[in-house]
Design a protein around this motif. Structure first.
Motif, PDB file in Angstrom:
ATOM      1  N   PRO A   1       0.812  -1.230   0.000  1.00 21.67           N
ATOM      2  CA  PRO A   1       0.000   0.000   0.000  1.00 21.67           C
ATOM      3  C   PRO A   1       0.837   1.268   0.000  1.00 21.67           C
ATOM      4  CG  PRO A   1      -0.849  -1.605   1.567  1.00 21.67           C
ATOM      5  CD  PRO A   1       0.469  -2.142   1.093  1.00 21.67           C
TER       6      PRO A   1
ATOM      7  N   HIS B   1      -7.091  -6.749   1.119  1.00 24.23           N
ATOM      8  CA  HIS B   1      -6.819  -5.334   1.369  1.00 24.23           C
ATOM      9  C   HIS B   1      -7.388  -4.457   0.263  1.00 24.23           C
ATOM     10  CE1 HIS B   1      -4.511  -1.863   2.879  1.00 24.23           C
ATOM     11  NE2 HIS B   1      -4.351  -1.563   1.604  1.00 24.23           N
ATOM     12  N   TRP B   2      -7.290  -4.953  -0.974  1.00 20.25           N
ATOM     13  CA  TRP B   2      -7.714  -4.152  -2.129  1.00 20.25           C
ATOM     14  C   TRP B   2      -9.089  -4.575  -2.651  1.00 20.25           C
ATOM     15  CZ3 TRP B   2      -4.800  -0.102  -2.456  1.00 20.25           C
ATOM     16  CH2 TRP B   2      -3.420  -0.159  -2.212  1.00 20.25           C
TER      17      TRP B   2
END
Length: 493
Positions: A90, A188-189
């Motif tokens: 990130p 996460h994405w």
């Protein structure tokens, strides 16, 4: 398209849109092809390129997709959406540039979810620090045994785009339901993914350099429960997984379903007298339990693998699969290589390859499966600490043979918590060290022992990957001459 900012809620919005894909590989190449198929103007960016990346770039460029190698930090001009592959942190400069330009960043899983179309197959999703691939393949085997059209996809190495979009030259394969393995990177994405049901198998410190903290790592794992429709499955032996369920925003009526290696309580799956039972999806869960399979139907029947089977069974039952299919699917399942794989028995000593045990949590699960072990361990520790593992393994250790760059960290932990255990360190770090390790382990082992390769470390200091490490272990074991009687290979069932 001009005027209003694209929302990409409709696949038609991708036509002529400028989309940047971050990364090549098993995720980036299918993502780029899928976007190109939708009519997007795709640019793939990637860091320094080796032979594989050069070949992948050439493949994409032949389709008319732009590829930019060696410059992964700059956002291409005109980018309207970034689709990232899982390995990109990130904190990458590319994403900072996207944020500054008010450009959204999606993962490849997020894109695949949004492209599913009406009537798409629901997802039964699996994550966890260890056991994801095994549990996902178990689930697919159970679903197949139930007569359902399914596939094991996602982080397992099979692109979701292959099942979402299908072959552009042919009809889209009709799936009833998908068994989807998701990593913490992918989750996460993937803010929009809403599985039918999902499980977090376990949680232990891992990939903290990517996530920044254990709390962030756990939060990303917990995303898998968001929007679940029928069941959030958790590990009763791991309170953190239950906490993630409690904090999840799910659809009304979605249930929390536990799994345990003990006798289950209502709304749990568990084990009673060697039988896997369901006390969740039965008419009277206060007083009834449904037999699903025997522990002997799970291969190998190590405790953590039985836990994987219970989790897979819970997801299958949440989807409505009958008990007989659970038994049939588990019996049909064959584990992947290098996962507690019995290589041979030589002079009444069993040699087991669990090269896939690349962290302390996975190694512990392996070690507790055997009563007397000569442990082969070492490699790249990735900043892990080994005190807890050494203390738990101590009663089972006959000896330890250590190799690799960070072997001293394991030696020091054993000295603190298992000083009675003989430890041999191998200083050589070439791949031939594995043959020496196996020979040393053979000298230390006694009849009835298990020589276990469960390194608790990554492999890249000495080997290409954990597969090569396991292959070299097996090769060295099979080259051992029997001292008494005959050596016998007993491949994993």
């Amino acid at each position: 398209m001009t005027g209003a900012r694209r929302t990409f809620e409709d696949p038609a919005e991708f036509k002529d849109a400028h989309v940047t894909v971050a990364g090549l590989g098993v995720s980036g190449v299918p993502a780029a092809k899928a976007l190109h198929q939708l009519g997007a103007r795709v640019t793939v960016v990637n860091g320094p390129a080796g032979d594989r990346q050069q070949a992948e770039a050439a493949e994409l460029e032949a389709l008319g997709i732009a590829v930019r190698l060696g410059d992964a930090d700059t956002l291409p001009a005109g980018t309207e959406l970034v689709v990232t592959t899982p390995g990109w942190k990130p904190s990458s400069p590319l994403f900072a540039a996207a944020e500054a330009a008010d450009v959204r960043v999606w993962g490849d899983v997020e894109l695949a979810w949004r492209l599913r179309g009406p009537g798409a197959a629901p997802w039964l999703a699996i994550t966890g620090t260890n056991g994801k691939t095994t549990a996902t393949r178990m689930l697919a085997a159970i679903l197949t045994a139930a007569g359902l059209r399914t596939a094991a996809v996602g982080n397992i190495g099979v692109s979701l785009f292959d099942v979402v979009l299908g072959d552009p030259e042919g009809p889209r394969p009709p799936y009833d339901v998908l068994a989807v393995e998701l990593s913490s990177y992918q989750l996460h994405w993937a803010p929009s993914v809403r599985p039918h049901s999902a499980v977090v198998l376990n949680l232990a410190p891992d990939h903290l350099d990517w996530h920044g903290s254990m709390a962030a790592y756990a939060a990303d794992k917990g995303r898998i429960y968001q929007g679940n429709q029928v069941a959030c499955v958790y590990n009763t032996a791991d309170p953190e997984t239950e906490r993630l369920v409690r904090e999840a925003d799910v659809e009304e009526g979605c249930r929390a379903i536990g799994f345990t290696l003990e006798a289950p309580r209502p709304s749990e799956f568990g084990v009673v007298d060697g039988i896997l039972v369901d006390r969740a999806f039965v008419e009277d869960r206060q007083h009834q339990a449904q037999e699903l399979a025997e522990v002997a139907d799970v291969r190998p029947p190590a405790p953590h693998n039985v836990a994987n089977a219970l989790a897979a069974a819970a997801l299958a039952r949440a989807y409505g699969v009958e008990p007989a299919a659970v038994r049939e699917g588990l019996r049909a399942f064959r584990p992947d290589a290098h996962r507690i794989e019995e290589v041979a028995v030589v002079d009444d000593v069993t040699y087991v390859d669990d090269s896939k045990a690349t962290n302390t949590h996975a190694a512990e699960a392996s070690l507790v499966a055997y009563p007397s072990v000569v442990w082969l361990a070492g490699g790249l520790a990735k900043g892990a600490e080994f005190d807890e593992l050494a203390a738990k393994a101590a009663p089972r250790l006959r000896a330890a043979v250590l190799f690799g760059a960070d072997r001293a960290v394991i030696r020091e932990a054993l000295a603190r918590h298992a000083p009675q255990v003989p430890v041999v360190e191998l200083e050589r770090t070439d791949t031939g060290a594995m043959s020496a390790a196996v020979g040393t382990a053979r000298d230390l082992a006694q009849p009835g022992d298990t020589v276990l390769l469960a390194p608790a470390c990554a492999s890249m200091d000495m080997f290409t990957n954990y597969n090569q490490r396991g292959d070299m272990f097996a090769e060295a074991v099979r080259a051992l001459p029997a001292r008494t009687g005959q050596a016998g290979d007993q491949g994993a069932d």
